[in-house]
Write a protein that holds these residues in place. Structure first.
Motif: not given
Ligand SMILES: [Zn+2]
Ligand SMILES: [Zn+2]
Length: 503
Positions: A23, A25, A55, A76, A178, A180
């Motif tokens: 996961h 981004h 996303h 996602e 996740d 970022h």
């Molecule tokens: Zn995410």
């Protein structure tokens, strides 16, 4: 039949372990760095695989150098309820559909759906337990999501995972970064036990529970023999075995544990590793097959039913029900002793009537030691009323599985009602009287209790065919014995395991 263990780890061995993050981004959505920079960074960290899960964006690996990483197609997807991590397909799945529709679309496209950061946001409920419980077909949930360390809520969702597992959902626990921003890398990883270094073998492991979740520590070996599991983890300070609803069954200092499941009454357990400095790792569940766990699965699956009899006028709590009504009521007397689920020594019989304004319960408590009844609590001193000889009722109007009215009355007729759960404001317990009447004979005491529908938050009587959640328990003191209408296990207050009251 002896006790045996079922486990996804019987099909995936620990000799080849691939570490990865599923996961992430990039600048293709709201991440800070480019896809290539992200790949470079994880390659330099020594990872084996990476998913770019921007996303609502299908992964495109053309023009990218994989730097030796297995790149996992991911997306996602924003649903109308929250975020869903789709792994293993480059199919374009429409966003802004319901979570269940999205799960179904991902499965149809051959992808693997996980639900993201369930405990994100101020209410800790990006996905509530109730909502997760209502969905089907998803592979699992993120039990750790590293980006929520900077955001409101909790990065962990072990509490929801344990409740879902206890309710019979078979779900994998996943840990992810996740990421970022660069500083979010390396917080939560998936360690896959694979046959080889191919994408196909990795996706098979993700689909079938051939992986474990970690914030750092690794598991060296998992050995299953008969009814025992042996696990070694070189960085562990403590290894814990977690049972039904999050109960700690065993906690051992050191780097290895052997857990013998013969005496376990509940159908599964999982193992977690606590390492120095706070790192943790979590295995998937191990199932326990034995006559006792099978019986419990059945007791939980086959909910008991109490059928309310409709009457025209409310009872005046006159002692005995009129004979013709007593004949007509359907009595329930199959109470079971809490925890062990055996027949109780003293029988309890309950029936229910419904008038236009009240629910009325008549409970006959057989008591061989009637002279030893203990019911000393008074109207002014009602705390822990359930430690007297008493009866407790649990009424979940409309089967919310979370919120219910808890009514306790002792063998002197002293009672109280309390609303519990997130939807408790639906009940009217302010200044509400719970009328009771108690009578005694030489071998039984009998409680009649009238619960006004207004107290239950109902302006009118439930219509025919309605089903409410319901539990009743009997507390004895001459011989310490707690028996239950619904087999809820160790805790009476488990509304997802309540039986039914039907109208
Ligand atoms: Zn995410
Ligand atoms: Zn998200």
């Amino acid at each position: 039949m002896s006790t045996t263990i079922s486990s996804s780890y019987k099909h995936f061995d620990t000799s080849l372990q691939l570490r990865g993050n599923l996961h992430t981004h990039t600048t293709r959505s709201d991440g800070q760095v480019s896809p290539q920079e992200m790949i470079n960074a994880y390659a330099e960290m020594g990872y084996d695989f990476l998913a770019l899960s921007d996303h609502n964006t299908v992964s495109d690996f053309s023009q990218l150098d994989d730097r030796g990483l297995l790149l996992v197609p991911a997306n996602e997807i924003t649903t109308t309820d929250g975020h869903l991590l789709c792994l293993g397909t480059t199919a374009s799945i429409p966003c802004e559909k319901s979570t269940q529709e999205t799960i179904d679309s991902v499965l149809l496209a051959g992808g693997i759906p996980f639900l993201c950061h369930p405990s994100w946001n101020k209410t800790f409920n990006h996905y509530s337990y109730e909502f997760l419980s209502s969905l089907t077909g998803y592979a699992g949930i993120e039990i750790f999501n590293g980006s929520i360390i900077e955001d409101p809520g909790s990065p962990l969702a072990l509490d929801k995972w344990d409740r879902l597992l206890a309710a019979g959902h078979n779900l994998w626990g996943l840990a992810t970064d996740d990421a970022h921003y660069p500083f979010q890398r390396g917080r939560g990883c998936c360690i896959a036990l694979t046959r080889d270094r191919s994408l196909e073998a990795l996706l098979t492991a993700l689909r079938c529970g051939g992986f474990y979740a970690s914030t750092g520590p690794s598991i060296q070996s998992i050995t299953i023999e008969g009814s025992s599991v042996r696990l070694t983890a070189p960085e562990a300070e403590v290894i814990r075995v977690i049972g039904e609803s999050g109960r700690v069954l065993s906690s051992v200092p050191g780097t290895e544990i052997t857990f013998e499941a013969t005496d376990c009454r509940w159908p599964y357990f999982r193992i977690e590793i606590l390492a120095a400095g706070g790192g943790q790792a979590w295995t998937q569940t191990f199932g326990i097959q034995s006559p006792e766990t099978s019986r419990r699965r059945e007791l939980i699956a086959n909910k008991p039913v109490l059928k309310a009899l409709r009457v025209h006028t409310a009872s005046d709590l006159s002692g005995d029900l009129p004979a013709e009504l007593w004949e007509k009521t359907r009595k329930f007397d199959d109470f079971l002793v809490a925890e062990v689920a055996d027949k109780p020594q003293a029988a309890t019989e309950i029936c229910c009537l419904l008038s236009d304004t009240s629910l009325f319960f008549d409970i006959k408590c057989t008591e061989p030691f009637i002279e030893k009844l203990s019911a000393g609590k008074t109207q002014e001193n009602k705390a822990r009323l359930f430690t007297d000889d008493s009866v407790e009722l649990f009424i979940d109007v409309g089967c919310t599985s979370t919120s219910y009215l808890h009514v306790v009355a002792n063998a002197q007729g002293i009672s109280y009602a309390k609303a519990l759960g997130p939807k408790r404001t639906r009940f009217n317990t302010e200044n509400s009287e719970i009328p009771t009447k108690v009578s005694k004979s030489t071998d039984a005491w009998r409680l009649q209790i009238e619960i006004p529908l207004i107290t239950l938050g109902c302006s009118e009587a439930p219509s025919r065919g309605q089903i409410w959640g319901f539990n009743a328990t009997r507390n004895r003191t001459p011989v310490s014995e707690l028996s239950q209408f619904s087999f809820t296990g160790e805790d009476n207050h488990s509304p997802q395991r309540f039986g039914h009251l039907t109208f």
